[in-house]
Design a protein around this motif. Structure first.
Motif, short mmCIF file in Angstrom:
data_model
loop_
_atom_site.label_atom_id
_atom_site.label_comp_id
_atom_site.label_asym_id
_atom_site.label_seq_id
_atom_site.Cartn_x
_atom_site.Cartn_y
_atom_site.Cartn_z
N THR A 283 0.84 -1.20 0.00
CA THR A 283 0.00 0.00 0.00
C THR A 283 0.87 1.25 0.00
O THR A 283 0.38 2.36 -0.02
CB THR A 283 -0.90 0.02 1.25
OG1 THR A 283 -0.10 -0.10 2.41
CG2 THR A 283 -1.90 -1.11 1.22
N LYS B 163 -1.25 -2.08 -4.40
CA LYS B 163 -2.34 -3.04 -4.43
C LYS B 163 -3.54 -2.55 -5.24
O LYS B 163 -4.33 -3.36 -5.71
CB LYS B 163 -2.79 -3.38 -3.01
CG LYS B 163 -1.91 -4.41 -2.32
CD LYS B 163 -2.56 -4.94 -1.07
CE LYS B 163 -1.75 -6.09 -0.50
NZ LYS B 163 -2.37 -6.66 0.71
N ASN B 164 -3.65 -1.24 -5.38
CA ASN B 164 -4.79 -0.72 -6.16
C ASN B 164 -4.42 -0.47 -7.62
O ASN B 164 -5.13 0.24 -8.34
CB ASN B 164 -5.33 0.57 -5.52
CG ASN B 164 -4.29 1.68 -5.47
OD1 ASN B 164 -3.13 1.47 -5.85
ND2 ASN B 164 -4.68 2.85 -5.01
N SER B 165 -3.32 -1.03 -8.07
CA SER B 165 -2.91 -0.86 -9.46
C SER B 165 -3.89 -1.58 -10.39
O SER B 165 -4.43 -2.63 -10.05
CB SER B 165 -1.51 -1.42 -9.69
OG SER B 165 -0.56 -0.74 -8.90
#
Length: 247
Positions: free
Chosen positions: A88, A109-111
């Protein structure tokens, strides 16, 4: 060529989501999963994947220690798997230690799925995932950490300078571009070289500096002051700290 991937994350939902994203692409195969660092090491030794996607915060053996164990104690002939760390970023301060341990790159992680696929291909190909937009932020955050948080970290700037004496002026120039997060293609275009030549020079730089990957090279360049405003390019005398010029 199919890239074989092992997923290590303590959340089943995350593992399932990653598997769904990766398996739908024809050049990838998820060969296994792990719920903690110890299992990740054991499964990697058993399955011998090309890349381990490693979460940082896991119970028991975390991703940092698992990365260190996996890369330092690989029992098979040939190189160990590449490690792509999931983070993160703003919260996972230990990701910096994972990169020191030899992880080939990092990914938020939000890629989006396309970025994950790109990162896996880059890391599997032997390069580091150094996103230009966050490279300097990563280095800045790392160097702000107390040395005690980084067991086994390489020596400080003075020794870093001495290590750079092994490089030629051209290799120093390439090192700076690597540290700025540039790909081999961008470096080749900027210097008027072929990508094969750049790849060969990067590999020679890593070998001469005793490093595993481009992330470690970027951190060493920062420690030596090559990315400071006053030293944003290789020194004109060709030496790392006043040594004789080199071709």
């Amino acid at each position: 060529m199919t890239i074989r991937v092992l997923l290590a994350d303590d959340q089943e939902m995350v593992r399932d989501a990653l598997r769904a994203v990766i398996d739908r692409r024809p050049d990838f195969e998820v060969v296994g999963t792990a719920a903690d660092g110890a299992e990740a090491v054991a499964r990697a030794v058993e399955l011998r994947p090309d890349v381990v996607v490693m979460d940082v915060r896991m119970p028991g053996t975390n991703g940092v220690e698992a990365t260190r164990l996996l890369l330092a104690d690989w029992p098979h002939p040939g190189p160990p798997p590449r490690v792509l760390v999931l983070t993160t970023f703003d919260l996972d301060e230990y990701v910096h230690a994972a990169l020191r341990a030899g992880a080939g790159g990092f990914l938020l992680k939000n890629s989006p799925p396309d970025q994950l696929a790109h990162a896996l291909r880059v890391v599997a190909g032997g390069e580091a995932m150094l996103a230009p937009s966050v490279t300097h932020r990563l280095i800045g955050a790392f160097t702000a950490l107390p040395a005690g948080l980084l067991p086994g970290a390489p020596p400080g700037p003075t020794t870093a300078d001495r290590r750079l004496d092994a490089l030629t002026a051209r290799e120093l120039e390439v090192l700076v571009l690597v540290a700025r997060g540039q790909s081999n293609r961008r470096i080749a275009d900027g210097l008027g070289l072929s990508q094969a030549t750049v790849k060969s020079r990067v590999n020679r730089i890593l070998t001469r500096l005793g490093l595993d990957n481009r992330v470690q090279a970027a951190l060493l360049a920062h420690e030596a002051g090559l990315l400071d405003p006053a030293a944003d390019r290789p020194r004109e005398d060709g030496g790392a700290h006043g040594g004789p010029g080199r071709p």
